[in-house]
Scaffold this motif. Structure first.
Motif, mmCIF file in Angstrom:
data_model
loop_
_atom_site.group_PDB
_atom_site.id
_atom_site.type_symbol
_atom_site.label_atom_id
_atom_site.label_comp_id
_atom_site.label_asym_id
_atom_site.label_seq_id
_atom_site.Cartn_x
_atom_site.Cartn_y
_atom_site.Cartn_z
ATOM 1 N N ASP A 1 0.819 -1.207 0.000
ATOM 2 C CA ASP A 1 0.000 0.000 0.000
ATOM 3 C C ASP A 1 0.857 1.264 0.000
ATOM 4 O O ASP A 1 0.447 2.294 -0.539
ATOM 5 N N ALA A 2 2.042 1.193 0.606
ATOM 6 C CA ALA A 2 2.936 2.358 0.615
ATOM 7 C C ALA A 2 3.275 2.781 -0.805
ATOM 8 O O ALA A 2 3.303 3.975 -1.133
ATOM 9 N N VAL B 1 5.687 9.357 0.248
ATOM 10 C CA VAL B 1 7.138 9.230 0.386
ATOM 11 C C VAL B 1 7.527 8.759 1.784
ATOM 12 O O VAL B 1 8.428 7.932 1.943
ATOM 13 N N LEU B 2 6.863 9.274 2.822
ATOM 14 C CA LEU B 2 7.203 8.866 4.186
ATOM 15 C C LEU B 2 6.921 7.381 4.412
ATOM 16 O O LEU B 2 7.708 6.685 5.068
ATOM 17 N N VAL C 1 9.026 1.674 5.042
ATOM 18 C CA VAL C 1 9.162 0.259 4.665
ATOM 19 C C VAL C 1 10.548 -0.008 4.075
ATOM 20 O O VAL C 1 11.088 -1.120 4.233
ATOM 21 N N SER C 2 11.126 0.983 3.422
ATOM 22 C CA SER C 2 12.473 0.809 2.852
ATOM 23 C C SER C 2 13.509 0.671 3.965
ATOM 24 O O SER C 2 14.410 -0.187 3.883
ATOM 25 N N ILE C 3 13.384 1.502 4.999
ATOM 26 C CA ILE C 3 14.326 1.427 6.123
ATOM 27 C C ILE C 3 14.196 0.080 6.832
ATOM 28 O O ILE C 3 15.199 -0.577 7.145
ATOM 29 N N LEU C 4 12.948 -0.345 7.083
ATOM 30 C CA LEU C 4 12.742 -1.635 7.759
ATOM 31 C C LEU C 4 13.298 -2.790 6.926
ATOM 32 O O LEU C 4 13.955 -3.702 7.459
ATOM 33 N N PHE C 5 13.055 -2.749 5.612
ATOM 34 C CA PHE C 5 13.565 -3.810 4.735
ATOM 35 C C PHE C 5 15.093 -3.781 4.710
ATOM 36 O O PHE C 5 15.747 -4.832 4.775
ATOM 37 N N GLY C 6 15.671 -2.586 4.624
ATOM 38 C CA GLY C 6 17.128 -2.470 4.590
ATOM 39 C C GLY C 6 17.781 -2.959 5.865
ATOM 40 O O GLY C 6 18.809 -3.656 5.830
ATOM 41 N N SER D 1 10.778 15.132 2.793
ATOM 42 C CA SER D 1 9.722 15.282 3.789
ATOM 43 C C SER D 1 10.126 16.189 4.943
ATOM 44 O O SER D 1 9.280 16.862 5.528
ATOM 45 N N PHE D 2 11.414 16.221 5.268
ATOM 46 C CA PHE D 2 11.856 16.917 6.476
ATOM 47 C C PHE D 2 12.738 18.144 6.215
ATOM 48 O O PHE D 2 13.051 18.876 7.147
#
Length: 435
Positions: free
Chosen positions: A161-162, A168-169, A174-179, A317-318
């Motif tokens: 769904d992301a 983008v957030l 999910v990219s950070i968790l996967f990495g 985003s930041f």
């Protein structure tokens, strides 16, 4: 990790001048011609120009189509490439610290510029006489941007769904968790790492194909803007637009210029290096349209891939420098238009609220305008209905803030790479020298 780069318009760093394309085949020249043509069509044939809107929208949709996979592959490869999870946290922590400091400076500069130029002085408006029906959608979205809602919204309903929503957030999460999960596997995860690295090259090649129609996108977007609103529509609000662009120029040349000088390079040379990307942003009024190319350009100029993969997506985003200048200047403009005097404490509250709301509207259509509504809702002494004054010129201002957001994220990435001692100074000098 493979160091090969597919040709997406970024010249190899060490390529000799003899291998350069003729200027008329360069992307930046073609985009300039497209923008000028768009302005002429919009001015002389506005009815035709308005019909060209799908060209600009189509190009942005094509870019957004690949942003999710590009961010995923880049972030995952970056984290897995770092190896040490503590290093991931350190790089992320330094990036967030840099983002908050520079964003605060941008907010303060926007506030000071509002007091200096006083763009809203002399309007003497009555809030009850403004038709604010056009703001309904923006204020509804703004009401939904509470801190708990924002934090929960970062978490997608499903992994897929992301990417389906394009937030983008959520993609970043999910990219950070996967990495991190891939990095924890050690050598067992190497085949997955190699596969993702190769897939990333496929998507960058797709970006290269999409960029071949960038001229059409820029032409359609700028023609629609001029045809829809017309140069004459800027009349009463030209003071705000001019003072806003002067402030953006000051922030870029002085604040980002000083940071660049400290890092050992010229901000003007850096802007020349990313001129293709800046012209695409100019034509489309969208900083996202240049995100994939910025990832490649920053890596080509000597920033390590892991740092680029973490800092650039997070910065979208930041680290919204141009948007922050816009927020405080716009609030002061509306306050001045209604003869509302803000106290010192209210202005400090404005800075804090704007800092939070600038994160809360990430991934929302018309994000900067929603951020403005969110900020005004927390400062009730300034009428939200005053946003009607800016609605017609928001796209003109949005182009400027998108340009500064793009430049700011590039400088931030170089800063974090230098801070982490993962900046190749020789490649940096060669790239900025045009070699």
């Amino acid at each position: 990790m493979s160091e090969a780069h597919l040709d997406t318009g970024v010249a190899p760093v060490a390529a000799p001048p003899a291998n350069r394309k003729p200027f008329y085949r360069a992307l930046y020249f073609q985009v300039i011609v497209a923008v000028v043509a768009g302005v002429l069509v919009g001015h002389f044939w506005p009815s035709v120009a308005v019909q060209l809107k799908p060209l600009g929208d189509g190009f942005i949709h094509l870019i957004k189509m690949v942003i999710g996979p590009v961010i995923f592959c880049t972030v995952v490869a970056g984290i897995a490439g770092l190896g040490d999870i503590r290093k991931v946290g350190r790089v992320g922590g330094k990036a967030l610290l840099y983002f908050e400091v520079v964003s605060t400076v941008a907010l303060v500069i926007g506030l000071l510029a509002g007091h200096l130029f006083k763009p809203g002085a002399g309007f003497d408006l009555d809030p009850s006489k403004l038709d604010s029906k056009a703001l309904a959608g923006f204020t509804t979205q703004a009401h939904n941007q509470s801190v708990p809602d924002f934090l929960l919204h970062i978490i997608p309903n499903t992994f897929v769904d992301a990417f389906a929503s394009g937030n983008v957030l959520q993609i970043l999460l999910v990219s950070i968790l996967f990495g991190v999960g891939l990095s924890a596997m050690g050598e067992k995860g190497r085949p997955v790492y190699d596969l993702i690295d190769r897939i990333s090259h496929v998507f960058f090649n797709i970006v290269g194909i999409i960029m071949k129609v960038a001229q059409l996108g820029a032409f359609g977007a700028i023609a629609f803007t001029i045809g829809q609103y017309g140069v004459g529509s800027l009349g009463p609000l030209v003071k705000l637009i001019l003072s806003f662009y002067v402030t953006l120029a000051f922030f870029t040349l002085v604040v980002l210029g000083l940071i660049s000088r400290y890092l050992g390079f010229s901000i003007l040379r850096f802007m020349s290096y990313i001129k293709d990307e800046l012209l695409i942003v100019l034509g489309t009024s969208s900083s996202e349209a240049a995100l994939p190319q910025m990832l490649q350009k920053l890596e080509a100029m000597g920033c390590s891939r892991p740092v680029v993969g973490l800092v650039v997506p997070a910065g979208y985003s930041f680290n919204l420098d141009g948007t922050n200048v816009y927020l405080t200047m716009a609030v002061l403009f509306i306050a001045q238009a209604f003869n509302v005097e803000l106290s010192f404490m209210q202005e400090m509250t404005l800075i804090v609220v704007a800092m939070l709301s600038s994160k809360g509207a990430s991934g929302v259509a018309g994000a900067a305008f929603v951020m403005l509504a969110s900020t005004l809702l927390v400062i009730p002494v300034v009428p939200v209905s005053g946003m009607v004054l800016i609605l017609g010129i928001h796209r003109f201002m949005g182009t400027g803030l998108a340009l500064v957001n793009t430049i700011g994220n590039g400088v931030a990435t170089v800063a974090i790479a230098a801070w982490e001692r993962e900046l190749d100074r020789d490649r940096l000098k060669q790239a900025l020298a045009g070699r």
